[in-house]
Write an enzyme that holds these catalytic residues in place. Structure first.
Site, short mmCIF file in Angstrom:
data_model
loop_
_atom_site.label_atom_id
_atom_site.label_comp_id
_atom_site.label_asym_id
_atom_site.label_seq_id
_atom_site.Cartn_x
_atom_site.Cartn_y
_atom_site.Cartn_z
N CYS A 1 0.86 -1.18 0.00
CA CYS A 1 0.00 0.00 0.00
C CYS A 1 0.90 1.23 0.00
O CYS A 1 1.82 1.33 0.81
CB CYS A 1 -0.91 0.00 1.23
SG CYS A 1 -1.88 1.52 1.39
N CYS B 1 0.19 3.13 3.73
CA CYS B 1 0.59 2.58 5.04
C CYS B 1 1.68 1.51 4.96
O CYS B 1 2.20 1.08 5.99
CB CYS B 1 -0.62 2.03 5.78
SG CYS B 1 -1.29 0.48 5.12
N CYS C 1 -7.12 -0.75 0.69
CA CYS C 1 -6.23 -1.37 1.66
C CYS C 1 -7.05 -1.64 2.91
O CYS C 1 -7.71 -0.73 3.44
CB CYS C 1 -5.07 -0.42 1.98
SG CYS C 1 -4.02 -1.02 3.33
N CYS D 1 -5.61 0.64 6.11
CA CYS D 1 -5.78 2.10 6.23
C CYS D 1 -6.95 2.64 5.43
O CYS D 1 -7.26 3.83 5.53
CB CYS D 1 -4.49 2.82 5.85
SG CYS D 1 -4.09 2.77 4.08
N CYS E 1 -6.98 -4.32 -10.73
CA CYS E 1 -6.44 -3.22 -11.52
C CYS E 1 -6.10 -2.08 -10.56
O CYS E 1 -7.00 -1.48 -9.96
CB CYS E 1 -7.49 -2.81 -12.55
SG CYS E 1 -6.95 -1.60 -13.73
#
Length: 132
Positions: free
Chosen positions: A44, A47, A97, A100, A120
């Protein structure tokens, strides 16, 4: 991660903030990780949570990094959360995510085997660490 939007604005670049926190999208074929095929882990971009491995990445021709599955460890919560997205008069499945809540992109049912899925993802929503 319980950061305020002001804290995210200080941490992220303006482009990353727009995509990760305001659900923006980068233009196709412009992302730095679209053609990244080194062995490693995609995290991510907000985070740092590991989300996808290079062995699940494929060239979808869409212009965005594409993966056929996120990292999943048995007994652990999912790292990628899916929510219905009704934006722009379409019904799509947005991916976030799970740690977060940052916007990653969308998942579509037109990917390769073994899952048949195409996650994607915006390059700006990701970081990448090469394996040594």
């Amino acid at each position: 991660m319980g950061l305020s939007e002001d804290e995210w604005k200080r941490i992220l670049t303006p482009e990353a903030y727009h995509i990760l926190r305001e659900k923006g999208t980068e233009r196709a074929f412009t992302g730095s990780l679209n053609k990244e095929y080194s062995e490693g882990v995609f995290q991510c971009g907000a985070c740092g949570m590991p989300l996808f491995t290079s062995d699940s990445k494929f060239d979808s021709g869409s212009g965005w990094p594409s993966f056929f599955r996120p990292i999943v460890h048995e007994g652990e919560p999912a790292r990628v959360k899916e929510v219905v997205d009704h934006a722009f008069g379409m019904v799509r499945t947005e991916i976030l995510c799970a740690r977060c809540g940052s916007h990653l992109g969308h998942v579509f049912p037109d990917g390769p085997h073994p899952t048949g899925l195409r996650y994607c993802v915006n390059s700006a929503s990701l970081g990448f660490s090469k394996e040594n």
